[in-house]
Each structure stands twice: as C-alpha cells, then as structure tokens.
Design a protein around this motif. Structure first.
Motif, PDB file in Angstrom:
ATOM      1  N   THR A 109      80.816  52.202 -19.878  1.00 32.01           N
ATOM      2  CA  THR A 109      79.399  52.465 -20.131  1.00 32.01           C
ATOM      3  C   THR A 109      79.088  52.356 -21.617  1.00 32.01           C
ATOM      4  O   THR A 109      79.984  52.329 -22.475  1.00 32.01           O
ATOM      5  N   GLY A 110      77.793  52.330 -21.920  1.00 30.54           N
ATOM      6  CA  GLY A 110      77.373  52.313 -23.314  1.00 30.54           C
ATOM      7  C   GLY A 110      77.864  53.545 -24.052  1.00 30.54           C
ATOM      8  O   GLY A 110      78.343  53.458 -25.181  1.00 30.54           O
ATOM      9  N   GLU A 111      77.747  54.708 -23.407  1.00 29.62           N
ATOM     10  CA  GLU A 111      78.209  55.939 -24.043  1.00 29.62           C
ATOM     11  C   GLU A 111      79.704  55.899 -24.286  1.00 29.62           C
ATOM     12  O   GLU A 111      80.190  56.314 -25.363  1.00 29.62           O
ATOM     13  N   GLU A 112      80.465  55.380 -23.344  1.00 25.82           N
ATOM     14  CA  GLU A 112      81.914  55.295 -23.506  1.00 25.82           C
ATOM     15  C   GLU A 112      82.296  54.334 -24.623  1.00 25.82           C
ATOM     16  O   GLU A 112      83.267  54.573 -25.356  1.00 25.82           O
ATOM     17  N   ASN A 113      81.539  53.263 -24.774  1.00 26.72           N
ATOM     18  CA  ASN A 113      81.760  52.364 -25.905  1.00 26.72           C
ATOM     19  C   ASN A 113      81.572  53.108 -27.221  1.00 26.72           C
ATOM     20  O   ASN A 113      82.359  52.946 -28.166  1.00 26.72           O
ATOM     21  N   MET A 114      80.546  53.924 -27.288  1.00 29.98           N
ATOM     22  CA  MET A 114      80.269  54.682 -28.507  1.00 29.98           C
ATOM     23  C   MET A 114      81.381  55.693 -28.792  1.00 29.98           C
ATOM     24  O   MET A 114      81.841  55.829 -29.932  1.00 29.98           O
ATOM     25  N   LEU A 115      81.824  56.394 -27.746  1.00 32.47           N
ATOM     26  CA  LEU A 115      82.872  57.398 -27.932  1.00 32.47           C
ATOM     27  C   LEU A 115      84.200  56.749 -28.314  1.00 32.47           C
ATOM     28  O   LEU A 115      84.984  57.320 -29.090  1.00 32.47           O
ATOM     29  N   LEU A 116      84.452  55.574 -27.758  1.00 33.91           N
ATOM     30  CA  LEU A 116      85.662  54.845 -28.133  1.00 33.91           C
ATOM     31  C   LEU A 116      85.632  54.494 -29.622  1.00 33.91           C
ATOM     32  O   LEU A 116      86.641  54.635 -30.333  1.00 33.91           O
ATOM     33  N   MET A 117      84.493  54.065 -30.113  1.00 30.85           N
ATOM     34  CA  MET A 117      84.364  53.743 -31.528  1.00 30.85           C
ATOM     35  C   MET A 117      84.526  55.003 -32.387  1.00 30.85           C
ATOM     36  O   MET A 117      85.147  54.957 -33.460  1.00 30.85           O
ATOM     37  N   ALA A 118      84.007  56.121 -31.892  1.00 36.66           N
ATOM     38  CA  ALA A 118      84.179  57.381 -32.626  1.00 36.66           C
ATOM     39  C   ALA A 118      85.650  57.754 -32.730  1.00 36.66           C
ATOM     40  O   ALA A 118      86.116  58.235 -33.779  1.00 36.66           O
ATOM     41  N   ASP A 119      86.404  57.536 -31.661  1.00 33.70           N
ATOM     42  CA  ASP A 119      87.850  57.794 -31.702  1.00 33.70           C
ATOM     43  C   ASP A 119      88.535  56.914 -32.739  1.00 33.70           C
ATOM     44  O   ASP A 119      89.421  57.368 -33.474  1.00 33.70           O
ATOM     45  N   LEU A 120      88.120  55.657 -32.813  1.00 35.68           N
ATOM     46  CA  LEU A 120      88.723  54.747 -33.780  1.00 35.68           C
ATOM     47  C   LEU A 120      88.439  55.180 -35.218  1.00 35.68           C
ATOM     48  O   LEU A 120      89.212  54.870 -36.127  1.00 35.68           O
ATOM     49  N   HIS A 121      87.330  55.886 -35.406  1.00 37.26           N
ATOM     50  CA  HIS A 121      86.998  56.402 -36.730  1.00 37.26           C
ATOM     51  C   HIS A 121      87.565  57.813 -36.957  1.00 37.26           C
ATOM     52  O   HIS A 121      87.257  58.451 -37.959  1.00 37.26           O
ATOM     53  N   GLU A 127      82.141  65.821 -32.998  1.00 39.28           N
ATOM     54  CA  GLU A 127      81.475  64.910 -33.935  1.00 39.28           C
ATOM     55  C   GLU A 127      81.163  63.580 -33.268  1.00 39.28           C
ATOM     56  O   GLU A 127      80.085  63.004 -33.467  1.00 39.28           O
ATOM     57  N   GLY A 128      82.112  63.096 -32.471  1.00 44.42           N
ATOM     58  CA  GLY A 128      81.908  61.827 -31.785  1.00 44.42           C
ATOM     59  C   GLY A 128      80.759  61.885 -30.809  1.00 44.42           C
ATOM     60  O   GLY A 128      79.939  60.961 -30.734  1.00 44.42           O
ATOM     61  N   LYS A 129      80.686  62.967 -30.031  1.00 41.88           N
ATOM     62  CA  LYS A 129      79.600  63.115 -29.069  1.00 41.88           C
ATOM     63  C   LYS A 129      78.253  63.212 -29.778  1.00 41.88           C
ATOM     64  O   LYS A 129      77.256  62.641 -29.320  1.00 41.88           O
ATOM     65  N   ARG A 130      78.241  63.939 -30.880  1.00 41.11           N
ATOM     66  CA  ARG A 130      76.984  64.081 -31.619  1.00 41.11           C
ATOM     67  C   ARG A 130      76.540  62.730 -32.202  1.00 41.11           C
ATOM     68  O   ARG A 130      75.363  62.345 -32.092  1.00 41.11           O
ATOM     69  N   ALA A 131      77.480  61.998 -32.808  1.00 39.63           N
ATOM     70  CA  ALA A 131      77.148  60.692 -33.390  1.00 39.63           C
ATOM     71  C   ALA A 131      76.685  59.727 -32.297  1.00 39.63           C
ATOM     72  O   ALA A 131      75.709  58.986 -32.478  1.00 39.63           O
ATOM     73  N   ALA A 132      77.370  59.723 -31.161  1.00 36.71           N
ATOM     74  CA  ALA A 132      77.004  58.830 -30.061  1.00 36.71           C
ATOM     75  C   ALA A 132      75.612  59.146 -29.548  1.00 36.71           C
ATOM     76  O   ALA A 132      74.791  58.241 -29.329  1.00 36.71           O
TER      77      ALA A 132
END
Length: 333
Positions: A109-121, A127-132
């Motif tokens: 999903t779009g949200e999972e793509n965002m969370l994956l990128m947060a993990d990479l950072h 923090e990842g959930k908030r940024a996403a």
C-alpha cells in the motif's frame, strides 16, 4: 575553506549566493563516449534550477553524479556544502532523489511504502508513522493510503514517489523528469508541489524536456547539449539572446498596407495577408516608436501583435548542430 561552507562558482559585486549544488569541470565518460564534458553548475540554495536538454544530452548522468549514485571522472563537486570526493555520505544525508522511474512498490500500500522509507531512514516507529501520516495528507493520498500502489494513477504514483523522497526531510531534492507521462492536470498539480517545496526552503534540481515546465518553475535554466552547457540564465535572459523577435502589423486597407510597406523598408512583406513583420525586441520603447510613426504618417493598422522568442526557440537554437550551439554560446554566456 571548511566543508560546512557552501561553494560558490560565480560572484557579482562581492560574494555570490551560497550554492546548494556546485560543480566545476564535471566530467564523466563511459568508455570512449564522453557524456559530460567538463560542465559547470551553480544552484543557489532555496531555488529551482532546471537542466534542460534533449534525450542523450547527459541530464540523467548529471543527476546520478551529483546525487552520489555515480562517481565523476573529474570535477570539483559540492552538494549541501559537502565535497562529493571526500564526504559523499554527508551529501547523501542532505538530499532526496526522485528518478525517471518510480521507486514505488506496487505490491504494497501507499502507507506501507512510506513506512518502508521511514525504516530506511532509521526513524523510530512512532516517528515513521507521524512522518507518513503528515506526508500522505500533504500529498492528498490519505484516502488511497490503504490501497495497493499498483492501483494508483500515474499522477498519484508520482506524488507518492516524491512523498517518499521527503521522509528524510532533505534540503536538496533532485527530480529527474518528474512529470514525464503525466496528463496536463497531474503535471500542473506536480508544479504546485514543487513550488510548495521551494517555499519551505528546499532547493530543487530539476531535469526536464518540457519547455513550459522550465519556464513556469525555474529560477535559472541551463541548456545541456551533447554533454556541454550551451547556455545558462533566467528564462527571460535566454529568450532575449535568441534572434527572431518582431512586431506584426496587419492591414485590411490595401492602400494603407502599400504606404506602410513603402516607408518601412526593413519590414518583411506578406502581400497575401497584407501584413508586415518588423524586427523588434518587443520593448516598450520600440513599440512606442512604431505607434508614433503610424500616427505621424496617418496610417492605421488593424492589428498589431508582438512576437518574442520563447523557450522553444531557445531549445532549437542551442540544441541543434554543434556549430550553431558554438556560435551562440559566447553571446548567451
């Protein structure tokens, strides 16, 4: 000079504006083929810089080098104040990159793509959930966030791609032909996003083949042709350097047309449409001179239109045969 001080390549009347991206003598070749032949670039912080050129000009290679994906063969290169030769890791921490081809994973999903990128950072889960959540809302993707990205339209995927790029809060973003393949509405939406980024103080390094896009967005434009910078300046500066501007007078009265053509010997005649084309830079001074002459001569034109070169003219003049680019380069620079 300490690495924390951003490089500059130009100065006018003192110190130049700090450069978010600076390249002096950037050279890159693959085997016997020179892709970038010693180009210089200066991108002021908080601006949009457009690298314009035809396919194969070297735009994507320039982005790959400046974003540390490819190593240059030569050149003094600084991004975010960091020397790419000695501290590429620090430069990577300051940038985000959106390439020609989407980095979105269509299986999640779009949200999972965002969370994956947060993990990479290396963001924490909170923090990842908030940024996403913030970025999905900003890019109008909340309603689609739980759906597989494969179901997204081209414009939605591009917005998600840029949202993913922003997870790490980069201050410099490289956008390599970000609107290729988008419909006109999606393209305009993307332009709005880019303008918002710059308003927030982000520097945008944009490559594009769309002349209207460069004209709309860029503070400065460099025209890349055959691996070399053919010209650089604002859109208006580039347009003024290309010949072809003129004022067109059209008449319905053949007598008035003949009288004007007789006195305006520098004008190009079009006897079929009863129109005269007068070379002009389109300035207010020249227009006033033409109108004053018409009044003094008692000649009435039915239509007056001003034609000035646009970026299409710039593009064709500077990316044609090498001899034409070479002839115009000194004047434009």
């Amino acid at each position: 000079m300490p690495s924390s001080v951003m490089s500059t390549t130009k100065a006018t009347g003192g110190l130049a504006a700090p450069a978010a991206v600076s390249a002096v003598g950037l050279h890159k070749a693959y085997g016997d083929k020179t892709v970038l032949g010693g180009i210089d670039l200066h991108v002021p912080a908080g601006s949009v810089f457009a690298l314009l050129g035809p396919n194969g000009a070297g735009k994507t290679t320039a982005v790959k080098v400046l974003s540390t994906l490819v190593t240059a063969d030569a050149g003094d290169l600084h991004v975010g104040g960091h020397d790419l030769a000695t501290d590429p890791q620090a430069a990577r921490a300051a940038i985000g990159v959106t390439g020609q081809f989407s980095a979105v994973d269509g299986l999640i999903t779009g949200e999972e793509n965002m969370l994956l990128m947060a993990d990479l950072h290396h963001l924490s889960k909170s923090e990842g959930k908030r940024a996403a959540a913030e970025l999905l809302e900003r890019f109008d993707l909340v309603d689609a966030s739980k759906k597989p990205a494969s179901t997204y339209s081209g414009g939605m995927k591009r917005r998600l791609d840029i949202a993913m790029t922003l997870v790490g809060r980069p201050r410099i973003i490289f956008l390599d032909e970000p609107t290729t393949g988008l419909d006109p509405r999606s393209r305009h939406n993307m332009w709005g996003i880019i303008r918002e980024l710059v308003t927030d103080g982000v520097t945008v390094f944009l490559t594009t083949q769309y002349l209207e896009e460069a004209d709309e967005l860029a503070d400065r434009i460099a025209v890349l042709n055959e691996g070399r910078i053919a010209a650089e300046g604002t859109a208006e500066e580039l347009k003024r350097m290309i010949p072809g501007g003129h004022v067109r007078l059209r008449f319905t009265d053949p007598a008035a047309y003949q009288a004007a053509a007789r006195d305006l010997r520098e004008a190009t005649r079009d006897d079929e449409t009863l129109a005269l084309q007068i070379p002009s830079d389109g300035s207010q001074r020249e227009l006033r001179s033409i109108l004053d002459w018409l009044d003094a001569a008692g000649i009435e034109a039915d239509e007056l239109t001003v034609h000035t070169p646009d970026l299409d003219d710039v593009f064709f003049a500077l990316t044609g045969p090498s001899r034409l680019a070479d002839q115009t380069q000194e004047n434009v620079r």
